[in-house]
Design a protein around this motif. Structure first.
Motif, PDB file in Angstrom:
ATOM      1  N   ARG A   1       0.833  -1.202   0.000  1.00 31.50           N
ATOM      2  CA  ARG A   1       0.000   0.000   0.000  1.00 31.50           C
ATOM      3  C   ARG A   1       0.870   1.255   0.000  1.00 31.50           C
ATOM      4  O   ARG A   1       1.691   1.443   0.890  1.00 31.50           O
ATOM      5  N   PRO A   2       0.723   2.128  -0.981  1.00 33.29           N
ATOM      6  CA  PRO A   2       1.496   3.371  -0.974  1.00 33.29           C
ATOM      7  C   PRO A   2       1.099   4.241   0.227  1.00 33.29           C
ATOM      8  O   PRO A   2      -0.072   4.378   0.541  1.00 33.29           O
ATOM      9  N   VAL A   3       2.099   4.780   0.901  1.00 29.82           N
ATOM     10  CA  VAL A   3       1.864   5.680   2.032  1.00 29.82           C
ATOM     11  C   VAL A   3       2.304   7.077   1.615  1.00 29.82           C
ATOM     12  O   VAL A   3       3.494   7.352   1.495  1.00 29.82           O
ATOM     13  N   ARG A   4       1.337   7.961   1.391  1.00 30.19           N
ATOM     14  CA  ARG A   4       1.640   9.292   0.864  1.00 30.19           C
ATOM     15  C   ARG A   4       1.686  10.370   1.939  1.00 30.19           C
ATOM     16  O   ARG A   4       2.225  11.436   1.705  1.00 30.19           O
ATOM     17  N   LYS A   5       1.105  10.086   3.102  1.00 23.83           N
ATOM     18  CA  LYS A   5       1.071  11.110   4.148  1.00 23.83           C
ATOM     19  C   LYS A   5       1.591  10.564   5.479  1.00 23.83           C
ATOM     20  O   LYS A   5       0.864  10.412   6.443  1.00 23.83           O
ATOM     21  N   PRO A   6       2.898  10.290   5.550  1.00 24.14           N
ATOM     22  CA  PRO A   6       3.463   9.853   6.827  1.00 24.14           C
ATOM     23  C   PRO A   6       3.560  11.024   7.800  1.00 24.14           C
ATOM     24  O   PRO A   6       3.523  12.189   7.392  1.00 24.14           O
ATOM     25  N   VAL A   7       3.688  10.690   9.078  1.00 19.89           N
ATOM     26  CA  VAL A   7       3.964  11.715  10.084  1.00 19.89           C
ATOM     27  C   VAL A   7       5.485  11.840  10.130  1.00 19.89           C
ATOM     28  O   VAL A   7       6.180  10.984  10.681  1.00 19.89           O
ATOM     29  N   LEU A   8       6.010  12.894   9.536  1.00 21.85           N
ATOM     30  CA  LEU A   8       7.452  13.004   9.330  1.00 21.85           C
ATOM     31  C   LEU A   8       8.237  13.045  10.631  1.00 21.85           C
ATOM     32  O   LEU A   8       9.382  12.581  10.696  1.00 21.85           O
ATOM     33  N   ALA A   9       7.636  13.566  11.677  1.00 22.52           N
ATOM     34  CA  ALA A   9       8.347  13.672  12.951  1.00 22.52           C
ATOM     35  C   ALA A   9       8.718  12.313  13.515  1.00 22.52           C
ATOM     36  O   ALA A   9       9.686  12.191  14.270  1.00 22.52           O
ATOM     37  N   GLY A  10       7.974  11.275  13.138  1.00 27.57           N
ATOM     38  CA  GLY A  10       8.253   9.942  13.672  1.00 27.57           C
ATOM     39  C   GLY A  10       8.830   8.981  12.650  1.00 27.57           C
ATOM     40  O   GLY A  10       8.980   7.783  12.938  1.00 27.57           O
ATOM     41  N   LEU A  11       9.176   9.463  11.454  1.00 28.84           N
ATOM     42  CA  LEU A  11       9.709   8.597  10.403  1.00 28.84           C
ATOM     43  C   LEU A  11      11.116   8.135  10.759  1.00 28.84           C
ATOM     44  O   LEU A  11      11.998   8.951  11.035  1.00 28.84           O
ATOM     45  N   ALA A  12      11.327   6.820  10.775  1.00 27.77           N
ATOM     46  CA  ALA A  12      12.640   6.241  11.080  1.00 27.77           C
ATOM     47  C   ALA A  12      13.057   5.335   9.934  1.00 27.77           C
ATOM     48  O   ALA A  12      12.306   4.450   9.526  1.00 27.77           O
ATOM     49  N   VAL A  13      14.264   5.542   9.415  1.00 30.02           N
ATOM     50  CA  VAL A  13      14.762   4.789   8.261  1.00 30.02           C
ATOM     51  C   VAL A  13      16.041   4.057   8.645  1.00 30.02           C
ATOM     52  O   VAL A  13      16.867   4.578   9.408  1.00 30.02           O
ATOM     53  N   ALA A  14      16.189   2.850   8.118  1.00 29.22           N
ATOM     54  CA  ALA A  14      17.407   2.072   8.346  1.00 29.22           C
ATOM     55  C   ALA A  14      17.903   1.497   7.025  1.00 29.22           C
ATOM     56  O   ALA A  14      17.112   1.204   6.128  1.00 29.22           O
ATOM     57  N   VAL A  15      19.215   1.345   6.914  1.00 33.21           N
ATOM     58  CA  VAL A  15      19.841   0.734   5.738  1.00 33.21           C
ATOM     59  C   VAL A  15      20.773  -0.367   6.232  1.00 33.21           C
ATOM     60  O   VAL A  15      21.672  -0.111   7.048  1.00 33.21           O
ATOM     61  N   GLY A  16      20.536  -1.589   5.766  1.00 33.02           N
ATOM     62  CA  GLY A  16      21.344  -2.705   6.220  1.00 33.02           C
ATOM     63  C   GLY A  16      21.227  -2.948   7.709  1.00 33.02           C
ATOM     64  O   GLY A  16      22.166  -3.429   8.345  1.00 33.02           O
ATOM     65  N   GLY A  17      20.078  -2.580   8.289  1.00 30.66           N
ATOM     66  CA  GLY A  17      19.854  -2.789   9.712  1.00 30.66           C
ATOM     67  C   GLY A  17      20.365  -1.676  10.599  1.00 30.66           C
ATOM     68  O   GLY A  17      20.123  -1.695  11.819  1.00 30.66           O
ATOM     69  N   ALA A  18      21.036  -0.684  10.036  1.00 31.16           N
ATOM     70  CA  ALA A  18      21.573   0.433  10.820  1.00 31.16           C
ATOM     71  C   ALA A  18      20.726   1.684  10.599  1.00 31.16           C
ATOM     72  O   ALA A  18      20.381   2.020   9.459  1.00 31.16           O
ATOM     73  N   ALA A  19      20.412   2.358  11.686  1.00 35.51           N
ATOM     74  CA  ALA A  19      19.594   3.574  11.593  1.00 35.51           C
ATOM     75  C   ALA A  19      20.294   4.642  10.766  1.00 35.51           C
ATOM     76  O   ALA A  19      21.516   4.788  10.819  1.00 35.51           O
ATOM     77  N   VAL A  20      19.499   5.368   9.980  1.00 34.71           N
ATOM     78  CA  VAL A  20      20.011   6.431   9.126  1.00 34.71           C
ATOM     79  C   VAL A  20      19.627   7.781   9.721  1.00 34.71           C
ATOM     80  O   VAL A  20      18.483   7.978  10.139  1.00 34.71           O
ATOM     81  N   SER A  21      20.574   8.692   9.757  1.00 36.14           N
ATOM     82  CA  SER A  21      20.302  10.028  10.282  1.00 36.14           C
ATOM     83  C   SER A  21      19.312  10.754   9.382  1.00 36.14           C
ATOM     84  O   SER A  21      19.400  10.668   8.149  1.00 36.14           O
ATOM     85  N   PRO A  22      18.359  11.498   9.962  1.00 40.17           N
ATOM     86  CA  PRO A  22      17.416  12.281   9.152  1.00 40.17           C
ATOM     87  C   PRO A  22      18.111  13.282   8.234  1.00 40.17           C
ATOM     88  O   PRO A  22      17.513  13.745   7.257  1.00 40.17           O
ATOM     89  N   ASP A  23      19.366  13.600   8.532  1.00 40.13           N
ATOM     90  CA  ASP A  23      20.119  14.520   7.675  1.00 40.13           C
ATOM     91  C   ASP A  23      20.519  13.867   6.362  1.00 40.13           C
ATOM     92  O   ASP A  23      20.912  14.559   5.413  1.00 40.13           O
ATOM     93  N   ASP A  24      20.432  12.534   6.302  1.00 38.08           N
ATOM     94  CA  ASP A  24      20.893  11.805   5.118  1.00 38.08           C
ATOM     95  C   ASP A  24      19.781  11.472   4.135  1.00 38.08           C
ATOM     96  O   ASP A  24      20.027  10.810   3.129  1.00 38.08           O
ATOM     97  N   TYR A  25      18.557  11.904   4.425  1.00 44.49           N
ATOM     98  CA  TYR A  25      17.458  11.652   3.498  1.00 44.49           C
ATOM     99  C   TYR A  25      16.362  12.694   3.698  1.00 44.49           C
ATOM    100  O   TYR A  25      16.299  13.378   4.728  1.00 44.49           O
ATOM    101  N   THR A  26      15.489  12.795   2.708  1.00 46.47           N
ATOM    102  CA  THR A  26      14.307  13.653   2.793  1.00 46.47           C
ATOM    103  C   THR A  26      13.106  12.841   2.321  1.00 46.47           C
ATOM    104  O   THR A  26      13.267  11.758   1.742  1.00 46.47           O
ATOM    105  N   PHE A  27      11.918  13.362   2.571  1.00 50.34           N
ATOM    106  CA  PHE A  27      10.712  12.721   2.052  1.00 50.34           C
ATOM    107  C   PHE A  27      10.120  13.630   0.994  1.00 50.34           C
ATOM    108  O   PHE A  27       9.844  14.805   1.246  1.00 50.34           O
TER     109      PHE A  27
END
Length: 215
Positions: free
Chosen positions: A129-155
């Motif tokens: 299901r496409p998610v078009r309206k996430p709550v950005l304040a709580g968005l958490a991203v990981a790459v290879g199991g390691a958390a990614v800093s919010p400075d390293d990506y945008t939505f």
């Protein structure tokens, strides 16, 4: 004077939405063949959610707030955020989102964009299901199991994708995952509210239908 439709990045009153009823709707065509077997075809790739927020009204203050919100959206003209009381997280509604909840794709060292999705089911039969309206304040991203800093990506709100900075592109074979809360983009499915204070005090519940929109 004509006013064009738009998306208003505001949320429907949360206290009312948590008392709403509704859920996903599918449109399937079913034909019974002469052999007695059925031929089934999905008319749409994605489900469309419908709700009735009237069941969430608990007080006159709620009613007055909905009237204000309805007028500000010009009835069914402008879409807005709605918090689905049953499905609002990358995990189950009674759990806490984690950055490994949903798999968005696998890195190749070059791809920077990964669509934000929530999957239902497992294997080849899973529905994304496409998610078009996430709550950005709580968005958490990981790459290879390691958390990614919010400075390293945008939505990218226009496409519903997570966009990695050139210096942070996922490498070959690295799984890209995410955890989040999200809202459903909806509009009013009526252009007239029929409400009455006396009737409401007597226990009558007005119907306030909402329908999901595609962005």
């Amino acid at each position: 004077m004509t006013e064009l439709s738009a998306f208003h990045d505001v949320r429907f009153p949360t206290a009312v939405s948590f008392g709403a009823t509704g859920g996903p709707e599918r449109r399937n065509e079913i034909v019974t063949l002469t052999s007695g077997r059925e031929k089934r075809n999905a008319r749409f790739a994605h489900s469309r959610h419908r709700y009735d927020a009237g069941t969430g009204l608990r007080s006159l203050a709620d009613l007055f707030e909905i009237v204000d919100f309805f007028e500000a959206r010009r009835g069914s003209l402008h879409a807005f955020r709605f918090r689905d009381p049953f499905d609002m997280k990358s995990c189950r509604a009674d759990q806490v989102p984690s950055s490994d909840d949903q798999t968005l794709g696998t890195g190749d060292g070059e791809t920077a964009r990964f669509a934000l999705v929530k999957s239902y089911g497992d294997g080849e039969g899973a529905y994304a299901r496409p998610v078009r309206k996430p709550v950005l304040a709580g968005l958490a991203v990981a790459v290879g199991g390691a958390a990614v800093s919010p400075d390293d990506y945008t939505f990218d709100d226009a496409t519903g994708e997570i966009v990695f900075e050139p210096s942070a592109l996922p490498e070959e074979g690295q799984a890209v995952t995410a955890g989040f809360e999200f809202d459903v983009p909806v509009r009013f499915d009526i252009d007239r509210l029929e409400i009455g204070i006396s009737a409401f005090k007597a226990g009558a519940i007005p119907s306030i239908p909402l329908v999901e929109v595609r962005l």
